[in-house]
Scaffold this motif. Sequence first.
Motif, PDB file in Angstrom:
ATOM      1  N   LYS A 155       0.831  -1.202   0.000  1.00 29.17           N
ATOM      2  CA  LYS A 155       0.000   0.000   0.000  1.00 29.17           C
ATOM      3  C   LYS A 155       0.869   1.257   0.000  1.00 29.17           C
ATOM      4  O   LYS A 155       0.594   2.221  -0.713  1.00 29.17           O
ATOM      5  N   ARG A 157       3.928   1.534  -1.165  1.00 29.89           N
ATOM      6  CA  ARG A 157       4.544   1.665  -2.487  1.00 29.89           C
ATOM      7  C   ARG A 157       3.551   2.229  -3.503  1.00 29.89           C
ATOM      8  O   ARG A 157       3.920   3.030  -4.356  1.00 29.89           O
ATOM      9  N   GLU A 158       2.298   1.778  -3.424  1.00 27.96           N
ATOM     10  CA  GLU A 158       1.268   2.290  -4.336  1.00 27.96           C
ATOM     11  C   GLU A 158       1.048   3.791  -4.120  1.00 27.96           C
ATOM     12  O   GLU A 158       0.904   4.550  -5.086  1.00 27.96           O
ATOM     13  N   GLN A 159       1.026   4.205  -2.844  1.00 28.44           N
ATOM     14  CA  GLN A 159       0.859   5.625  -2.547  1.00 28.44           C
ATOM     15  C   GLN A 159       2.024   6.435  -3.096  1.00 28.44           C
ATOM     16  O   GLN A 159       1.839   7.514  -3.663  1.00 28.44           O
TER      17      GLN A 159
END
Length: 173
Positions: A155, A157-159
Amino acid sequence: MLSLNLSTASTSSSTIPFLPKPLFPKSSFNGIQLRTRSTCSVQLSCSGKRTAAASVVMMAKREEELKEIRQKTTDQINEEVVELKGELLMLRLQQSARNEFKSSEFRRMRKRIARMLTVKREREIEEGINKRLSRKFDRQWKKSIVVKPPPSLIKLREQEAAEEAAEAEKAAS
């Protein structure tokens, strides 16, 4: 030091010194402190302390959580245990880096892992798997684990990727 005066019929008086015996012999053991439990139950005021009603609510939540865990298959339990252990590792890293984190998460995750492993062991007992064989299966399972990042790291890394994309979009405009 105490002394004892003895007077006899003759006028001579004699003093006999003596040391009193200690009540307990010398030992490094300090003894056991016994506490009796009171049989009366007292509800505390709303000063932030735990009451009997609060413990009942906690027990109900735990029962719901156990029902939820028991509905899962053993493979799902194994996957979630791996994920939770990864989350625990991330919390430890945050703690060592002095980042902000909720310290209560440590206990919550450890307890959830323990509950899942307990349900897993209950199933093994129902199947008739003894402790020694269970340990053997556990070692094999641990060797077969494919290391993957925990959900919180994914999560994060996605942000970060979304932020970079937003910055690149700003720069392009």
